[in-house]
Design an enzyme around this catalytic site. Structure first.
Site: not given
Length: 1013
Positions: A444, A515
């Site tokens: 991220e 994820e």
């Protein structure tokens, strides 16, 4: 400290005097000691773990100059164990934040009031070490530190979860020495360490000294090559030395037999080659390890060698030529007492639990783990996605001076070296671990030129593994920018989007969900859907559930009550509340039902019926490398939930990805009732992670009705003859019904049942009510706002008409027209209830409802009963023994279960909907004498019993704030909507929602004495 060079706000200054990154190892004196990997057995190793003198300052400005001098008296300083985190030892602020930085976003600058910790320790250096080169290794320090020895400045380093090594030879002496360390909470590197976790500081991993020969091996890189059929392997041992050195490499198998060796005089770097015929290949299912010993001078170095080959072929991820699925979880370093300091046994406990639940992959979110964690993964058998210590998610908030771009730093050339430093230190440390299949560039942080530089450097240094980064665009849309990445990677892509990727022939890379299935609270509820798609499309390589553990901090209330704290509980700002309570296990590693569900979804065995009448079933092997010979099959045959046969089958032979048919030696009874075959697949031999008898998975197969004969209806209660006449009397809007041994009462004005009495014992503690509200789960956090805006949580019933009559059989019939609604808004639904009461005391409720258009889906729909205190025993026929929902029910099995209301409670750290039983046939709630209420229905229903009102669960923010009530609250639901994973994942799938606009629901209530039934 006024004279301290301010290195912590310069992204171009990453260290001073730090040694170049190298492979992790400890030098030993003998091969035997090296094999043990017990550091204390090496005379060249000395731990600095233990008690240090410590002082904390809320600002480095206040820290005293010269604290590191030898003459400085630190006897009155605090004592602090190293390794440890400040925040769990009473220093600084315990703080949890996900995306947002805990300070103004002004890179590379951090607050002037930058907390500092001063560490001092005196230690002994043996006399025989003075002839050697001496080093100190810090395995992890958050976030940066300065180092002094005997009052002399040694160096500086940053990069919290990467090791830092310094040569100490010029500074040490035989006898007593003093080491001093200044640790800062923040530095410019903190902008690259914005991971979703508690923000800890300090020397949180091991610290130790090494004594090395003057000329010694500095680095080792074990590279592997194979022929086309894996019949031959070549091990190329690349050795770097600090000077001319005779080096010998020996490769030994698991029985310590010498496989091959090579010798060379190495001046600075050389490659020693060892050939291996018919190598035993490493994989997570059979993690066969060779031992490589690299010997030089007085030193013996040991490396675990797993021979394996990683590749992508035609868009399919493969290991040793075999297509591979990653069945993984994301794991943070997390300990409920120690924070990010995780002891070795605790790491092992995590991995054993994962192995026991059919998990084969760990993503080290979002930084390199302790190197011993990787050694355990090599031994136990895990595939690792090894992630660089890199996340700058907080840049997405933007500033008045910059746009809101997560990749602002990722594109900035001034930060290029900082990015590369984190890639290099990750790869160099972990390059010899066979468990590492994929290098990850971090998490991220947008995507930019600095990521591309990381990927290109990794490819040049180690082309034997894949390179991954989720923040990059899909390779199909930007092939040039992503050419150094080997996989496409997503977070929380929907099931359908994954299927579309698998179908699209233009996608040339495998897809990895780094994820998915956010396991927060009561969830996840979409695991089976994902894995059906993963296994359908070869280009889908699997994924890692977010995440392994709830990051609760064990703390206590003022009265001493223990509880697990989350963000905001310590006054930390900004915080993200309980978003850190999102794991498959609790902080003390108790599995949630979500982990049991994952275990079943990832099971290594699958079953299909061939001909149940003759005992024929097909057993499929879902392993990638092992056959099924280590598994025994236990079978049980049940007729109407009664065991009528059982046995055990050994000798399964199915090869990986193959099927075999077995015949179970049972005989069917004549004219049987409902037949169910239960299969349990258990270990039949000792494994590294569990012993014989451990259940890997189970399956249940229900016989077709034509094979089972005319099934007896176990879900319908036996209707007893009436012992007397049923009398009805209306007075003051109440309808009183008197039978032989029972008294019922309806409030006609409110349209509800208010009394259920038999043998003088009242069962109800409050009027029976229709209910659509459930205590929102964490995965309801997005839909919850819509529910509450419409008042689902405040729903009340309006009665339009209520009347009663007696039919020709003497049955009392009560009909009620009603609606459910809340203030401000129109009613959610309108419907009719029809109650029928027989002379035997049986009550039947049938309700039809029309749900309003353009409304969010309902959490539940059903009848809520509040039973008087003492109704604690629960018996039911359905799925158990633990909770189940329409989308979370693979880990439960059919049966008749005897439990209690307290035992049905699930202690989620944030109270929420819990404990429901999907697809229940019948249920009895009674006191210990068996006097209670039986519920039946023509169709299976959702059932729940608790000592908490839904309002209690909705309002409570922590488990310890939830107060148990003596009454028993029973929900009998037409349906309960699924739990999904929408706290971070996609919306709940439509087929798991109550989307119906027309609902019909029927059930029967009967007051009973179980001993008389």
């Amino acid at each position: 400290m006024k004279n301290l060079p301010k290195l912590w706000e310069n992204p171009g200054k990453l260290h001073e005097n730090r040694e170049p990154a190298r492979a992790h190892y400890i030098p030993y004196e003998t091969v035997e000691h090296a094999k043990s990997r017990k550091r204390g057995r090496s005379p060249f190793y000395q731990t600095l773990n233990g008690n240090w003198k410590f002082q904390y300052f809320s600002s480095v400005v206040d820290a005293p100059d010269g604290f590191y001098n030898e003459e400085n008296d630190v006897s009155n300083w605090d004592d602090l164990i190293v390794p440890s985190c400040w925040q769990v030892n009473g220093y600084d602020q315990l703080h949890y934040t996900n995306v947002r930085y805990p300070f103004p976003v002004d890179p590379p600058y951090v607050p002037d009031d930058n907390p500092a910790g001063l560490y001092v320790r005196d230690f002994q250096v043996p006399i025989d070490w003075t002839a050697k080169e001496q080093y100190v290794v810090f395995e992890g320090v958050n976030s940066c530190f300065y180092l002094w020895v005997n009052g002399q400045y040694v160096g500086y380093s940053q990069g919290s979860r990467n090791p830092a090594e310094f040569m100490l030879t010029p500074y040490l002496k035989a006898g007593v020495n003093r080491i001093a360390v200044l640790v800062l909470k923040w530095c410019d590197g903190t902008y690259l360490e914005d991971q979703d976790c508690w923000r800890y500081s300090g020397i949180f991993r091991d610290v130790y000294l090494l004594a090395r020969d003057k000329a010694h091996i500095r680095d080792v890189f074990n590279r592997q090559e194979y022929d086309a059929d894996y019949e031959k392997a070549t091990l190329r041992v690349e050795v770097d030395t600090t000077g001319p050195l005779e080096v010998r490499a020996e490769l030994r198998d698991a029985k310590a037999q010498l496989i091959g060796s090579a010798e060379a005089l190495v001046h600075s770097s050389s490659t020693l080659v060892i050939n291996v015929d018919r190598p035993v290949l490493w994989n997570a299912e059979e993690p066969y390890l060779y031992d490589l010993y690299v010997l030089a001078g007085e030193e013996s170095l040991a490396f675990q060698v797993g021979l394996r080959h990683v590749e992508v072929a035609d868009g399919v991820f493969k290991l040793n030529g075999q297509a591979l699925k990653l069945k993984g979880v994301n794991r943070h370093d997390s300990h409920p007492l120690l924070g990010q300091t995780v002891p070795l046994n605790h790491m092992k406990r995590d991995l054993l639990l994962m192995k026991q639940h059919n998990i084969n992959t760990v993503r080290t979110s979002h930084y390199p783990n302790d190197p011993r964690f990787l050694e355990l993964c090599n031994e136990l058998g895990f595939y690792l996605v090894d992630e660089a210590d890199l996340e700058c998610h907080g840049m997405s908030v933007g500033t008045p001076w910059t746009s809101a771009q997560t990749d602002a730093l990722s594109e900035d050339p001034n930060w290029r070296e900082a990015y590369l430093d984190r890639a290099e230190r990750l790869v160099e440390r972990d390059k010899n671990h066979p468990s590492v299949l994929i290098w990850s560039l971090g998490n991220e942080s947008g995507f930019g030129a600095n990521h591309i530089a990381m990927a290109e450097w990794i490819k040049l240094r180690d082309s034997s593994r894949l390179v991954h980064y989720e923040g990059a665009p899909n390779s199909q849309s930007e092939p040039e920018r992503t050419r150094s990445l080997d996989v496409d990677s997503w977070m929380y892509g929907s099931v359908e989007s994954c299927a579309e990727y698998g179908r699209n022939e233009y996608n040339k890379k495998p897809l990895f969900l780094c994820e998915y299935s956010h396991a927060m609270g009561n969830g996840p509820g979409d695991l089976r859907d994902y894995w059906e798609v993963f296994e359908t499309y070869p280009k889908l390589m699997g994924g890692c559930v977010w995440e392994w553990v709830d990051h609760g901090i064990l703390t206590h209330t003022e009265d001493g009550t223990p509880y697990y704290a989350y963000g905001g509980d310590f006054g930390d700002q900004p915080n993200d509340g309980n978003f850190c309570i999102d794991g498959l296990v609790s902080p003390d590693r108790v599995p949630h039902a979500g982990l049991l569900e994952l275990k079943q979804v990832l099971a290594p065995v699958r079953v299909e019926a061939v001909d149940l009448a003759t005992g024929q079933v097909r057993i499929g092997n879902r392993y990638d490398f092992m056959d099924l010979s280590h598994i025994a099959t236990y079978w049980r045959l049940l007729e109407d939930d009664v065991l009528i046969g059982q046995g055990k089958v050994q000798g399964l032979k199915a090869a990986p990805h193959e099927w075999e048919t077995v015949i179970l030696p049972y005989t069917l009874p004549p004219n049987p009732g409902r037949l169910v075959l239960q299969l349990s697949f258990r270990l039949d031999r000792e494994m590294e992670w569990e012993g014989p008898g451990y259940e890997l998975t189970f399956a249940e197969l229900e016989f077709p009705r034509e094979q089972a004969g005319i099934a007896r209806e176990a879900t319908v209660s036996r209707i007893l003859p009436a012992k007397g006449k049923l009398n009805a009397e209306e007075a003051d809007g109440k309808l009183l019904l008197n039978g032989f041994d029972f008294r019922y009462e309806f409030d006609l004005n409110r349209g509800t049942l208010i009394k259920l009495e038999r043998d003088g014992l009242e069962r109800l503690a409050a009027p029976a009510m229709l209910s659509i509200w459930r205590a929102p789960t964490d995965n309801d956090r997005n839909i919850r706002q819509a529910w509450e805006q419409l008042g689902y949580d405040k729903a009340v019933m309006k009665v339009y008409r209520s009347e009663w009559d007696v039919d020709s059989d003497g049955v009392i019939c009560i009909s009620i027209d009603y609606s459910l609604g809340a203030y401000i808004h129109a009613p959610f639904l309108r419907g009719r209830m029809e109650w029928k009461v027989t002379a035997s005391g049986e009550l039947t409720l049938k309700t039809t409802a029309e749900v309003g258009k353009n409304l969010p889906w309902l959490p539940r729909f059903g009848l809520e009963l509040v039973l008087a205190p003492g109704n604690e025993e629960v018996e039911y026929s359905g799925f158990g023994p633990h909770e189940s929902y329409i989308d979370k029910r693979l880990s439960v099995r059919r049966g008749v279960f005897l439990t209690s209301v307290d035992q049905m409670f699930v202690p989620y750290l944030v109270p929420q909907e819990f404990g429901s039983r999907y697809d229940t046939n019948w249920a009895i709630i009674s006191n210990e004498r068996g006097m209670g209420l039986r519920i039946d229905a023509p169709q299976p229903f959702s059932f729940q019993a608790a000592h908490y009102m839904t309002q209690d669960l909705t309002a409570a923010t922590h488990l310890h704030k939830l107060k148990r009530r003596p009454e028993t609250f029973v929900h009998l639901d037409y349906r309960m909507s699924g739990v999904g994973s929408n706290s971070c994942g996609p919306e709940l799938a439509e087929n798991y929602r109550i989307e119906e606009k027309q609902i019909t629901f029927e059930l029967t209530l009967k007051l009973i004495n179980k001993e008389d039934e």
